[in-house]
Design an enzyme around this catalytic site. Sequence first.
Site, mmCIF file in Angstrom:
data_model
loop_
_atom_site.group_PDB
_atom_site.id
_atom_site.type_symbol
_atom_site.label_atom_id
_atom_site.label_comp_id
_atom_site.label_asym_id
_atom_site.label_seq_id
_atom_site.Cartn_x
_atom_site.Cartn_y
_atom_site.Cartn_z
ATOM 1 N N MET A 1 39.268 141.553 50.944
ATOM 2 C CA MET A 1 38.917 140.397 50.111
ATOM 3 C C MET A 1 39.041 140.793 48.636
ATOM 4 O O MET A 1 38.405 140.198 47.767
ATOM 5 C CB MET A 1 37.506 139.914 50.442
ATOM 6 C CG MET A 1 37.417 139.404 51.889
ATOM 7 S SD MET A 1 36.084 138.249 52.178
ATOM 8 C CE MET A 1 34.671 139.240 51.807
ATOM 9 N N HIS B 1 38.334 149.247 45.932
ATOM 10 C CA HIS B 1 37.716 150.501 45.491
ATOM 11 C C HIS B 1 38.266 151.629 46.362
ATOM 12 O O HIS B 1 39.128 151.379 47.225
ATOM 13 C CB HIS B 1 36.184 150.412 45.568
ATOM 14 C CG HIS B 1 35.677 149.908 46.887
ATOM 15 N ND1 HIS B 1 35.831 150.625 48.063
ATOM 16 C CD2 HIS B 1 35.053 148.760 47.245
ATOM 17 C CE1 HIS B 1 35.301 149.944 49.058
ATOM 18 N NE2 HIS B 1 34.821 148.795 48.598
ATOM 19 N N HIS C 1 38.796 151.054 50.075
ATOM 20 C CA HIS C 1 40.020 150.334 50.455
ATOM 21 C C HIS C 1 41.239 151.251 50.365
ATOM 22 O O HIS C 1 42.143 151.182 51.195
ATOM 23 C CB HIS C 1 40.250 149.131 49.527
ATOM 24 C CG HIS C 1 39.205 148.062 49.635
ATOM 25 N ND1 HIS C 1 38.334 147.782 48.625
ATOM 26 C CD2 HIS C 1 38.899 147.210 50.650
ATOM 27 C CE1 HIS C 1 37.543 146.790 48.985
ATOM 28 N NE2 HIS C 1 37.854 146.428 50.213
ATOM 29 N N ASP D 1 43.636 143.888 38.562
ATOM 30 C CA ASP D 1 43.343 145.311 38.788
ATOM 31 C C ASP D 1 43.703 145.712 40.228
ATOM 32 O O ASP D 1 44.228 146.800 40.478
ATOM 33 C CB ASP D 1 41.849 145.564 38.515
ATOM 34 C CG ASP D 1 41.499 147.021 38.721
ATOM 35 O OD1 ASP D 1 42.087 147.855 38.020
ATOM 36 O OD2 ASP D 1 40.675 147.315 39.618
ATOM 37 N N ASP D 2 43.439 144.799 41.175
ATOM 38 C CA ASP D 2 43.791 145.082 42.585
ATOM 39 C C ASP D 2 45.296 145.325 42.715
ATOM 40 O O ASP D 2 45.735 146.256 43.400
ATOM 41 C CB ASP D 2 43.405 143.898 43.493
ATOM 42 C CG ASP D 2 41.901 143.699 43.587
ATOM 43 O OD1 ASP D 2 41.152 144.615 43.194
ATOM 44 O OD2 ASP D 2 41.485 142.616 44.042
ATOM 45 N N GLN E 1 46.232 148.692 41.414
ATOM 46 C CA GLN E 1 45.859 149.772 42.347
ATOM 47 C C GLN E 1 46.834 149.828 43.522
ATOM 48 O O GLN E 1 47.198 150.899 43.999
ATOM 49 C CB GLN E 1 44.446 149.546 42.875
ATOM 50 C CG GLN E 1 43.392 149.625 41.800
ATOM 51 C CD GLN E 1 42.054 149.991 42.395
ATOM 52 O OE1 GLN E 1 41.913 151.022 43.036
ATOM 53 N NE2 GLN E 1 41.058 149.138 42.212
ATOM 54 N N LYS F 1 32.380 150.993 57.790
ATOM 55 C CA LYS F 1 31.122 150.557 57.181
ATOM 56 C C LYS F 1 30.673 149.238 57.806
ATOM 57 O O LYS F 1 29.498 149.029 58.046
ATOM 58 C CB LYS F 1 31.268 150.380 55.666
ATOM 59 C CG LYS F 1 29.940 149.966 55.016
ATOM 60 C CD LYS F 1 29.996 150.073 53.528
ATOM 61 C CE LYS F 1 30.709 148.910 52.902
ATOM 62 N NZ LYS F 1 30.004 147.616 53.087
ATOM 63 N N SER G 1 31.271 149.774 48.282
ATOM 64 C CA SER G 1 31.293 148.372 48.657
ATOM 65 C C SER G 1 31.642 147.562 47.419
ATOM 66 O O SER G 1 31.214 147.901 46.300
ATOM 67 C CB SER G 1 29.905 147.944 49.159
ATOM 68 O OG SER G 1 29.816 146.531 49.170
ATOM 69 N N SER G 2 32.387 146.489 47.628
ATOM 70 C CA SER G 2 32.730 145.612 46.500
ATOM 71 C C SER G 2 31.467 145.012 45.902
ATOM 72 O O SER G 2 31.455 144.597 44.742
ATOM 73 C CB SER G 2 33.660 144.494 46.967
ATOM 74 O OG SER G 2 34.797 145.044 47.578
ATOM 75 N N ARG G 3 30.399 144.936 46.701
ATOM 76 C CA ARG G 3 29.160 144.311 46.227
ATOM 77 C C ARG G 3 28.338 145.231 45.329
ATOM 78 O O ARG G 3 27.404 144.768 44.667
ATOM 79 C CB ARG G 3 28.290 143.890 47.415
ATOM 80 C CG ARG G 3 28.907 142.768 48.245
ATOM 81 C CD ARG G 3 28.061 142.490 49.463
ATOM 82 N NE ARG G 3 28.708 141.528 50.353
ATOM 83 C CZ ARG G 3 28.601 140.217 50.254
ATOM 84 N NH1 ARG G 3 27.847 139.698 49.312
ATOM 85 N NH2 ARG G 3 29.223 139.425 51.089
#
Length: 305
Positions: free
Chosen positions: A30, A34, A37, A77-78, A81, A149, A185-187
């Site tokens: 999603m 980071h 991923h 940014d994604d 990367q 995770k 985690s993205s969160r």
Amino acid sequence: MRLIETVAELQAEADRERAAGRRIALIPTMGALHEGHLSLIDEGRSRADRVFLSIFVNPTQFNQASDLDQYPRTFEDDLDQCKRRVVDVVFAPSAEEMYGPGSQTFVDVSELSQPLCGGNRPGHFRGVTTIVAKLLLAAKPHVAVFGEKDAQQLAVIRRMVADLGFDVEVVGAPIVRESDGIAMSSRNVNLHPEARRQATVLVAALDAAESMIAAGERDHAEILRRVNDEISKAPLATIDYAELRDPDTLAPSPGRLSGPALLALAVVFDAPAGESAAGVRLIDNRMLLAGTARGGGRKAEIHDP
Ligand code: PAF
């Protein structure tokens, strides 16, 4: 790197790769990428000739509009990367592309979707399995990689793939952790700094349980008591669940552990009183190998930036 936004174009790309005899790995995400991923990308690369990565914040798996709004979005940014990690195709469809007008078909893994995260997030896994099924049909991968995770998500997806006969290998990749042990985690970026500091209780709780198993403890209730005690050391933490479950069926582990048990945690970390940041729900887990002579668990890789 190709950026594709439609299912038809992605299917055509997959057909070309398959016709040329090349294996495809799909990494569904999603976004807000980071190191966790990036480790999935590396896992896919080691198992295939082409890596396709999808970026789609899937609305049907959010049961609260505020959670969907707060989900971090870092698309440019994604893409950078992905370029640096030599992803071959980024698939970034719109919501309309994935859920066209009149869309009404969902995939539901009825039992595995109920406990743990399914309890407090009704409809969440129905959204996950529906979008993952659509992504598998669009990308036609030989292998799809998911993070361990989200242990329940992985179990649910494995069940769906087996039940519906998808011709794809589902691979779980180990949890990647920050240097202080917090699972990536993205969160995490939404945590108040004090909550971020206190969130280390999660890995402390997992480590404590693993040490108990290594020392020969097999009492289910005793292990969970210690886990709850560790998490309670963080005043900003509210436990959603802390449970020991069978890793495949997700059935509650027996009173006396005798085989592998998944210690699964979901904890909400609020901001300190008077601060405006919203609470953030984090999940983490560890496989406890209670059946082996020495016990212990399977630790995740630590990423020390
Ligand atoms: O794990 C995630 O990021 C999502 O649940 C997934 C698998 C990409 C489906 O939207």
